[in-house]
Design a protein around this motif. Structure first.
Motif, PDB file in Angstrom:
ATOM      1  N   LEU A 262      -7.891   3.971   5.748  1.00 22.80           N
ATOM      2  CA  LEU A 262      -8.578   2.696   5.556  1.00 22.80           C
ATOM      3  C   LEU A 262      -7.762   1.700   4.738  1.00 22.80           C
ATOM      4  O   LEU A 262      -8.292   0.692   4.266  1.00 22.80           O
ATOM      5  N   THR A 263      -6.462   1.940   4.575  1.00 23.13           N
ATOM      6  CA  THR A 263      -5.573   0.995   3.901  1.00 23.13           C
ATOM      7  C   THR A 263      -4.334   0.775   4.770  1.00 23.13           C
ATOM      8  O   THR A 263      -4.124   1.454   5.772  1.00 23.13           O
ATOM      9  N   SER A 264      -3.516  -0.190   4.368  1.00 21.60           N
ATOM     10  CA  SER A 264      -2.258  -0.465   5.057  1.00 21.60           C
ATOM     11  C   SER A 264      -1.188  -0.787   4.025  1.00 21.60           C
ATOM     12  O   SER A 264      -1.479  -1.341   2.954  1.00 21.60           O
ATOM     13  N   GLU A 265       0.050  -0.453   4.360  1.00 25.29           N
ATOM     14  CA  GLU A 265       1.191  -0.841   3.549  1.00 25.29           C
ATOM     15  C   GLU A 265       1.977  -1.894   4.331  1.00 25.29           C
ATOM     16  O   GLU A 265       2.344  -1.668   5.482  1.00 25.29           O
ATOM     17  N   VAL A 266       2.196  -3.030   3.715  1.00 25.98           N
ATOM     18  CA  VAL A 266       2.794  -4.178   4.391  1.00 25.98           C
ATOM     19  C   VAL A 266       4.140  -4.504   3.754  1.00 25.98           C
ATOM     20  O   VAL A 266       4.258  -4.571   2.525  1.00 25.98           O
ATOM     21  N   THR A 267       5.134  -4.713   4.597  1.00 26.82           N
ATOM     22  CA  THR A 267       6.454  -5.138   4.130  1.00 26.82           C
ATOM     23  C   THR A 267       6.766  -6.506   4.722  1.00 26.82           C
ATOM     24  O   THR A 267       6.651  -6.705   5.941  1.00 26.82           O
ATOM     25  N   VAL A 268       7.141  -7.443   3.867  1.00 25.32           N
ATOM     26  CA  VAL A 268       7.466  -8.794   4.314  1.00 25.32           C
ATOM     27  C   VAL A 268       8.853  -9.187   3.806  1.00 25.32           C
ATOM     28  O   VAL A 268       9.335  -8.681   2.784  1.00 25.32           O
ATOM     29  N   ALA A 269       9.489 -10.094   4.545  1.00 25.32           N
ATOM     30  CA  ALA A 269      10.737 -10.711   4.107  1.00 25.32           C
ATOM     31  C   ALA A 269      10.414 -12.111   3.615  1.00 25.32           C
ATOM     32  O   ALA A 269       9.879 -12.936   4.366  1.00 25.32           O
ATOM     33  N   LEU A 270      10.690 -12.359   2.343  1.00 29.99           N
ATOM     34  CA  LEU A 270      10.408 -13.662   1.765  1.00 29.99           C
ATOM     35  C   LEU A 270      11.470 -14.673   2.183  1.00 29.99           C
ATOM     36  O   LEU A 270      12.500 -14.327   2.759  1.00 29.99           O
ATOM     37  N   ARG A 271      11.241 -15.923   1.845  1.00 31.73           N
ATOM     38  CA  ARG A 271      12.159 -16.992   2.262  1.00 31.73           C
ATOM     39  C   ARG A 271      13.524 -16.869   1.597  1.00 31.73           C
ATOM     40  O   ARG A 271      14.527 -17.369   2.119  1.00 31.73           O
ATOM     41  N   ASN A 272      13.558 -16.213   0.447  1.00 27.42           N
ATOM     42  CA  ASN A 272      14.846 -16.034  -0.246  1.00 27.42           C
ATOM     43  C   ASN A 272      15.611 -14.821   0.261  1.00 27.42           C
ATOM     44  O   ASN A 272      16.653 -14.447  -0.293  1.00 27.42           O
ATOM     45  N   GLY A 273      15.075 -14.156   1.307  1.00 26.20           N
ATOM     46  CA  GLY A 273      15.748 -12.994   1.884  1.00 26.20           C
ATOM     47  C   GLY A 273      15.339 -11.673   1.277  1.00 26.20           C
ATOM     48  O   GLY A 273      15.725 -10.605   1.776  1.00 26.20           O
ATOM     49  N   GLU A 274      14.548 -11.714   0.218  1.00 22.97           N
ATOM     50  CA  GLU A 274      14.113 -10.481  -0.452  1.00 22.97           C
ATOM     51  C   GLU A 274      12.962  -9.840   0.316  1.00 22.97           C
ATOM     52  O   GLU A 274      12.076 -10.526   0.841  1.00 22.97           O
ATOM     53  N   ASN A 275      12.976  -8.521   0.397  1.00 22.89           N
ATOM     54  CA  ASN A 275      11.865  -7.785   0.999  1.00 22.89           C
ATOM     55  C   ASN A 275      10.864  -7.367  -0.071  1.00 22.89           C
ATOM     56  O   ASN A 275      11.249  -7.020  -1.198  1.00 22.89           O
ATOM     57  N   LEU A 276       9.600  -7.389   0.296  1.00 18.90           N
ATOM     58  CA  LEU A 276       8.532  -7.075  -0.640  1.00 18.90           C
ATOM     59  C   LEU A 276       7.506  -6.198   0.087  1.00 18.90           C
ATOM     60  O   LEU A 276       7.068  -6.528   1.186  1.00 18.90           O
ATOM     61  N   THR A 277       7.142  -5.077  -0.535  1.00 19.50           N
ATOM     62  CA  THR A 277       6.164  -4.155   0.049  1.00 19.50           C
ATOM     63  C   THR A 277       4.951  -4.062  -0.863  1.00 19.50           C
ATOM     64  O   THR A 277       5.100  -3.910  -2.087  1.00 19.50           O
ATOM     65  N   PHE A 278       3.757  -4.150  -0.276  1.00 18.18           N
ATOM     66  CA  PHE A 278       2.536  -4.043  -1.076  1.00 18.18           C
ATOM     67  C   PHE A 278       1.431  -3.427  -0.234  1.00 18.18           C
ATOM     68  O   PHE A 278       1.529  -3.316   0.993  1.00 18.18           O
ATOM     69  N   THR A 279       0.350  -3.026  -0.908  1.00 14.87           N
ATOM     70  CA  THR A 279      -0.756  -2.329  -0.261  1.00 14.87           C
ATOM     71  C   THR A 279      -1.918  -3.281  -0.020  1.00 14.87           C
ATOM     72  O   THR A 279      -2.262  -4.099  -0.878  1.00 14.87           O
ATOM     73  N   VAL A 280      -2.519  -3.172   1.160  1.00 12.83           N
ATOM     74  CA  VAL A 280      -3.747  -3.890   1.488  1.00 12.83           C
ATOM     75  C   VAL A 280      -4.844  -2.836   1.635  1.00 12.83           C
ATOM     76  O   VAL A 280      -4.726  -1.923   2.457  1.00 12.83           O
ATOM     77  N   SER A 281      -5.886  -2.951   0.842  1.00 11.82           N
ATOM     78  CA  SER A 281      -6.884  -1.880   0.757  1.00 11.82           C
ATOM     79  C   SER A 281      -8.001  -2.002   1.768  1.00 11.82           C
ATOM     80  O   SER A 281      -9.140  -1.564   1.527  1.00 11.82           O
TER      81      SER A 281
END
Length: 468
Positions: A262-281
């Motif tokens: 019932l959750t998801s882990e999301v990885t995004v690439a920001l505009r500065n090129g950095e990758n960021l991973t966080f949890t959506v509950s």
């Protein structure tokens, strides 16, 4: 310090005060010191929560409910012209304002962040309210649904940010002037107010034109209607446009959505090129995209991306958005507000992804005759994603019946799509019907924007008796 209360809102009277949008405004005004009163057709937890704050809430509509010293009357588009309280206000010369004007007045002097789109507004607004609150920013907010308790759809905060759900259904979002605006998607809906996609685009263009100079539009890169809107507003050079999504050209790109129950882990690439991973509950790709929209908007407001991403993980859902109501006899009952085919498909796909092989049963209540007339076929096709479904009669809300428009339009389309579907005209019979269908391990969704949500506890009670 709270912004000043407009004179017309010093002693306001709300007609339909228990509604999601109306109750939020009433709550904020009460918290700011206004003497709030209003009426609603029936008592509710929301009405009781407003009374606990000090508001006067009458049950039923009667001209006598309008206080002699009321300084203004607030109405929504659902209030009919012959409402006795509205008629009394007009006869007495009491100013009458639309809910959207009242909400716009609450944003004055603050930094508004408005969330618009055909679907996902309530979830995304809630994600922002919760995450900004967890960062200690004390935002004010007005949402179209309760977070975790009656009356939690709004709050007067001491911070400078005001997060608002911006409703396109009656064009009321034209009244707001946000610093940052989110457009999640653009699709044809609300057929009583919009005759074509061209009218929808015109309406959203008007909304975007209201963004303050120097502000930001955060808009989906993956959805066709949103992409068309982006093209249409490209000539406005006094705002920044930030796109998000899985498309290769998105400014904030979704690289991966990994479901974990019932959750998801999301990885995004920001505009500065950095990758960021966080949890959506909450489960589902569409909720992950809502969270990325919230992330992009927070960044546009000047918030640190890593802090905001962590704060988004504190969001655990909003009522009626795949809300687990309970479990009995090995069957989980989940409530879904989905009533448009896109929403229905998204929620059913999310639940199927989280179900891990369990059967998914749906109790669906169509919402509005006009929507069923235009989208009944697509609703039926969406229901084919379930293992079994029961379709109730149409919930009319503010509409009068349309000859020939019934739930049979949806049922026929569902059967043509291969769905196992049955009609049920007696809502009270649903607990017994589900008890006869469900087996241990099944998931049951009560789905729709009407009073189908009230069936969850009754279904659980009936299932519990199977165990005894």
């Amino acid at each position: 310090m709270a912004p000043a209360i407009p004179a017309s809102m010093d002693r306001p009277h709300f007609i339909g005060i228990g509604g999601a949008g109306m109750s939020g405004i009433a709550k904020i005004l009460t918290q700011r010191g206004a003497r709030v009163a209003g009426s609603d057709a029936k008592d509710s937890p929301t009405a009781r929560a407003l009374r606990a704050l000090g508001a006067t809430v009458h049950i039923g509509h009667d001209a006598a409910h309008l206080a002699h010293d009321a300084t203004g009357v607030v109405v929504s588009s659902a209030i009919r012209a012959d409402n006795p309280e509205l008629v009394a206000a007009q006869e007495r010369g009491v100013p009458v304002v639309h809910r959207s004007d009242a909400l716009a007045s609450l944003m004055e002097g603050l930094r508004p962040l408005a969330v618009a789109g055909t679907h996902g507004k309530t979830t995304t607004t809630s994600m922002l309210a919760v995450s900004l609150g967890s960062l200690g920013l004390a935002p004010s907010y007005a949402i179209g649904g309760d977070l975790d308790a009656p009356g939690s759809n709004a709050e007067h905060g001491t911070g400078e940010i005001f997060v608002a759900e911006a409703d396109e259904s009656d064009r009321s979002f034209h009244k707001y002037a946000p610093e940052v605006a989110i457009v999640l998607n653009v699709e044809l809906d609300h057929h009583a107010n919009y005759a074509s996609m061209e009218e929808i685009y015109d309406s959203f263009e008007t909304f975007v034109a209201r963004i303050r100079p120097g502000g930001t539009l955060v808009i989906a890169a993956d959805q066709a209607g949103a992409r068309e809107l982006t093209t249409r507003v490209a000539g406005r050079h006094d705002i920044e446009v930030v796109t998000y999504g899985e498309s290769p050209d998105a400014d904030i790109r979704v690289l991966k959505v990994d479901p974990h129950g019932l959750t998801s882990e999301v990885t995004v690439a920001l505009r500065n090129g950095e990758n960021l991973t966080f949890t959506v509950s909450v489960p589902g790709r569409h909720y992950a995209h809502n969270a990325v929209a919230a992330l992009a908007a927070g960044i546009a407001m000047g918030l640190p991306p890593h802090d905001l991403a962590s704060a988004l993980g504190t969001y655990t859902g909003v009522k009626r958005r795949l809300q687990l109501k309970g479990e009995a006899a090995g069957v989980q009952v989940i409530d879904s507000y989905a009533h448009h085919p896109t929403e229905m498909t998204a929620d059913l796909e999310a639940i199927r992804g989280a179900a891990q092989g369990s059967r998914v049963l749906v109790v669906f209540q169509p919402h509005l005759y006009s929507r069923t007339q235009e989208l009944g076929t697509e609703m039926g096709q969406a229901l084919a994603l379930a293992d079994g479904c029961v379709v109730l009669d149409i919930y009319p809300a503010r509409e009068d019946p349309i000859p020939g428009v019934t739930s049979e339009l949806i049922i026929d389309a569902a059967r043509n799509a291969g769905a196992e579907v049955a009609a049920e005209h007696d809502t009270a019979a649903i607990p017994e019907v589900i008890a006869g269908m469900a087996k241990p391990g099944d998931l049951v969704l009560t789905m729709g924007a009407g009073d189908v949500t009230d069936l969850g506890p009754a279904v659980l009670d009936r299932l519990a008796r199977l165990e005894s």
